[in-house]
Design a protein around this motif. Structure first.
Motif, mmCIF file in Angstrom:
data_model
loop_
_atom_site.group_PDB
_atom_site.id
_atom_site.type_symbol
_atom_site.label_atom_id
_atom_site.label_comp_id
_atom_site.label_asym_id
_atom_site.label_seq_id
_atom_site.Cartn_x
_atom_site.Cartn_y
_atom_site.Cartn_z
ATOM 1 N N ARG A 1 0.820 -1.202 0.000
ATOM 2 C CA ARG A 1 0.000 0.000 0.000
ATOM 3 C C ARG A 1 0.864 1.266 0.000
ATOM 4 N NH1 ARG A 1 -4.921 -2.455 0.880
ATOM 5 N NH2 ARG A 1 -4.894 -4.227 2.332
ATOM 6 N N GLU A 2 2.163 1.105 0.223
ATOM 7 C CA GLU A 2 3.076 2.241 0.125
ATOM 8 C C GLU A 2 3.413 2.507 -1.334
ATOM 9 O OE1 GLU A 2 6.449 1.263 2.455
ATOM 10 O OE2 GLU A 2 5.329 1.047 4.341
ATOM 11 N N VAL A 3 3.799 3.732 -1.626
ATOM 12 C CA VAL A 3 4.132 4.110 -3.000
ATOM 13 C C VAL A 3 5.571 3.707 -3.288
ATOM 14 C CG1 VAL A 3 4.266 5.981 -4.685
ATOM 15 C CG2 VAL A 3 2.496 6.016 -2.920
ATOM 16 N N THR A 4 5.756 2.512 -3.844
ATOM 17 C CA THR A 4 7.062 2.008 -4.256
ATOM 18 C C THR A 4 6.963 1.553 -5.716
ATOM 19 O OG1 THR A 4 6.560 -0.257 -3.546
ATOM 20 C CG2 THR A 4 7.524 1.225 -1.897
ATOM 21 N N PHE A 5 8.106 1.193 -6.288
ATOM 22 C CA PHE A 5 8.093 0.740 -7.675
ATOM 23 C C PHE A 5 7.258 -0.525 -7.825
ATOM 24 C CE2 PHE A 5 9.819 -1.990 -11.019
ATOM 25 C CZ PHE A 5 9.676 -1.159 -12.115
ATOM 26 N N VAL A 6 7.411 -1.456 -6.884
ATOM 27 C CA VAL A 6 6.674 -2.720 -6.964
ATOM 28 C C VAL A 6 5.170 -2.486 -6.825
ATOM 29 C CG1 VAL A 6 6.295 -4.967 -5.885
ATOM 30 C CG2 VAL A 6 8.624 -4.069 -6.129
ATOM 31 N N SER A 7 4.781 -1.679 -5.840
ATOM 32 C CA SER A 7 3.359 -1.436 -5.626
ATOM 33 C C SER A 7 2.748 -0.656 -6.794
ATOM 34 C CB SER A 7 3.136 -0.678 -4.313
ATOM 35 O OG SER A 7 3.668 0.633 -4.383
ATOM 36 N N THR A 8 3.532 0.278 -7.354
ATOM 37 C CA THR A 8 3.035 1.035 -8.509
ATOM 38 C C THR A 8 2.812 0.122 -9.704
ATOM 39 O OG1 THR A 8 4.183 3.041 -7.776
ATOM 40 C CG2 THR A 8 3.556 2.926 -10.093
ATOM 41 N N ALA A 9 3.776 -0.753 -9.969
ATOM 42 C CA ALA A 9 3.632 -1.691 -11.087
ATOM 43 C C ALA A 9 2.448 -2.628 -10.872
ATOM 44 C CB ALA A 9 4.919 -2.496 -11.253
ATOM 45 N N LEU A 10 2.260 -3.083 -9.632
ATOM 46 C CA LEU A 10 1.152 -3.979 -9.331
ATOM 47 C C LEU A 10 -0.189 -3.278 -9.523
ATOM 48 C CD1 LEU A 10 0.040 -6.651 -8.245
ATOM 49 C CD2 LEU A 10 0.314 -5.728 -5.923
ATOM 50 N N ARG A 11 -0.292 -2.070 -9.063
ATOM 51 C CA ARG A 11 -1.554 -1.330 -9.186
ATOM 52 C C ARG A 11 -1.888 -1.069 -10.663
ATOM 53 N NH1 ARG A 11 -0.886 3.139 -4.249
ATOM 54 N NH2 ARG A 11 0.024 1.653 -2.762
ATOM 55 N N MET A 12 -0.889 -0.711 -11.443
ATOM 56 C CA MET A 12 -1.122 -0.471 -12.876
ATOM 57 C C MET A 12 -1.517 -1.762 -13.585
ATOM 58 S SD MET A 12 2.065 2.136 -13.577
ATOM 59 C CE MET A 12 1.818 2.166 -15.350
ATOM 60 N N ALA A 13 -0.854 -2.873 -13.219
ATOM 61 C CA ALA A 13 -1.188 -4.156 -13.837
ATOM 62 C C ALA A 13 -2.605 -4.588 -13.474
ATOM 63 C CB ALA A 13 -0.185 -5.225 -13.400
ATOM 64 N N LEU A 14 -2.984 -4.409 -12.215
ATOM 65 C CA LEU A 14 -4.337 -4.756 -11.800
ATOM 66 C C LEU A 14 -5.372 -3.868 -12.478
ATOM 67 C CD1 LEU A 14 -3.937 -5.452 -7.957
ATOM 68 C CD2 LEU A 14 -4.520 -7.095 -9.754
ATOM 69 N N ALA A 15 -5.044 -2.598 -12.687
ATOM 70 C CA ALA A 15 -5.969 -1.697 -13.378
ATOM 71 C C ALA A 15 -6.205 -2.162 -14.815
ATOM 72 C CB ALA A 15 -5.428 -0.265 -13.365
ATOM 73 N N VAL A 16 -5.119 -2.576 -15.482
ATOM 74 C CA VAL A 16 -5.253 -3.104 -16.850
ATOM 75 C C VAL A 16 -6.095 -4.380 -16.837
ATOM 76 C CG1 VAL A 16 -4.010 -4.116 -18.793
ATOM 77 C CG2 VAL A 16 -3.107 -2.061 -17.670
ATOM 78 N N LEU A 17 -5.834 -5.261 -15.889
ATOM 79 C CA LEU A 17 -6.546 -6.531 -15.809
ATOM 80 C C LEU A 17 -8.029 -6.319 -15.498
ATOM 81 C CD1 LEU A 17 -6.570 -9.627 -15.718
ATOM 82 C CD2 LEU A 17 -5.930 -9.477 -13.303
ATOM 83 N N CYS A 18 -8.318 -5.538 -14.468
ATOM 84 C CA CYS A 18 -9.703 -5.330 -14.065
ATOM 85 C C CYS A 18 -10.478 -4.543 -15.119
ATOM 86 C CB CYS A 18 -9.758 -4.604 -12.719
ATOM 87 S SG CYS A 18 -9.156 -5.602 -11.329
ATOM 88 N N GLY A 19 -9.855 -3.528 -15.700
ATOM 89 C CA GLY A 19 -10.522 -2.790 -16.771
ATOM 90 C C GLY A 19 -10.810 -3.674 -17.964
ATOM 91 N N GLY A 20 -9.865 -4.558 -18.283
ATOM 92 C CA GLY A 20 -10.072 -5.475 -19.403
ATOM 93 C C GLY A 20 -11.181 -6.466 -19.141
#
Length: 230
Positions: free
Chosen positions: A9-28
């Motif tokens: 839940r902290e703003v790190t590279f890993v969490s940012t990449a995960l959130r973007m990937a989940l956004a692509v997945l859920c939006g799709g």
């Protein structure tokens, strides 16, 4: 909350990449159902909206937590919620028969943006759960809605016909079936040029009446070209 996700839940590279990937997945996943039904806003549109909303939340968090700009962290997200209405309005179409289409697609776009905001904020549980519920509503609840409409007593019926005799026959059918005509709008008369009359009937069905029976009776009348629910 799932505590094993706290580090993400902290703003790190890993969490940012995960959130973007989940956004692509859920939006799709949300857009896939619309794509199968050939709606104007489908697979890629939902992905881009969900990803853009997620990046909006991530940017707000970055400005506050990393860049130390003391700003309202919810301001950008609020603009997404309001601004998505412009995109949603483009999916809504009013046909020449006064039939409104695209409302479900527009609502799905708005909900997809909210999912993106949740995922961008690190609210993984809410974003994923909302995605499942949205897909269920768009795909599974459609059948339930159809059954509810088939039992509805109030009906708006659009009819195209060639002459006044067809209109008289329709009124006779309404009387035989115990259907009350609460309003009648002639949207185009026979004299307008195309040789067809276009009318919209507001009907109240009897308790024993059924919508499908009504449509079958109306379409069997000589001179009736088209009859459909609005």
């Amino acid at each position: 909350m799932l505590h094993f996700l706290d580090s993400l839940r902290e703003v790190t590279f890993v969490s940012t990449a995960l959130r973007m990937a989940l956004a692509v997945l859920c939006g799709g996943v949300i857009g896939m159902e619309r794509e199968f039904k050939r709606r104007p806003a489908g697979f890629r549109t939902h992905i881009l909206i969900c990803l853009g909303a997620a990046m909006t939340t991530l940017t707000s968090q970055y400005l506050l937590l990393v860049a130390h700009y003391y700003t309202d962290i919810a301001r950008l997200g609020a603009q997404v919620i309001a601004g998505i209405g412009f995109i949603g309005s483009g999916a809504i179409i009013v046909t020449r028969r006064q039939h409104i289409k695209g409302l479900t697609t527009a609502a799905g776009l708005w909900a997809s943006a909210i999912v993106g905001l949740a995922l961008g904020a690190g609210f993984y549980e809410g974003g994923i759960a909302a995605t499942g519920l949205i897909v269920a509503v768009e795909s599974l609840f459609g059948k339930m809605e159809y059954k509810m409409l088939s039992k509805a007593r109030e009906v708006n019926l659009y009819v195209e016909y060639t002459d006044g005799k067809a209109l008289d026959s329709m009124m006779s059918v309404f009387r035989e079936m115990g259907i009350k005509v609460t309003d009648l709008e002639i949207t185009r008369s026979i004299s307008d040029g195309d040789g067809h009359a276009h009318s919209v009937f507001m009907l109240r069905l009897s308790k024993k009446g059924h919508y499908n029976d009504l449509i079958n009776r109306i379409t069997s009348i000589a001179g009736v070209i088209l009859a459909e629910d609005l």
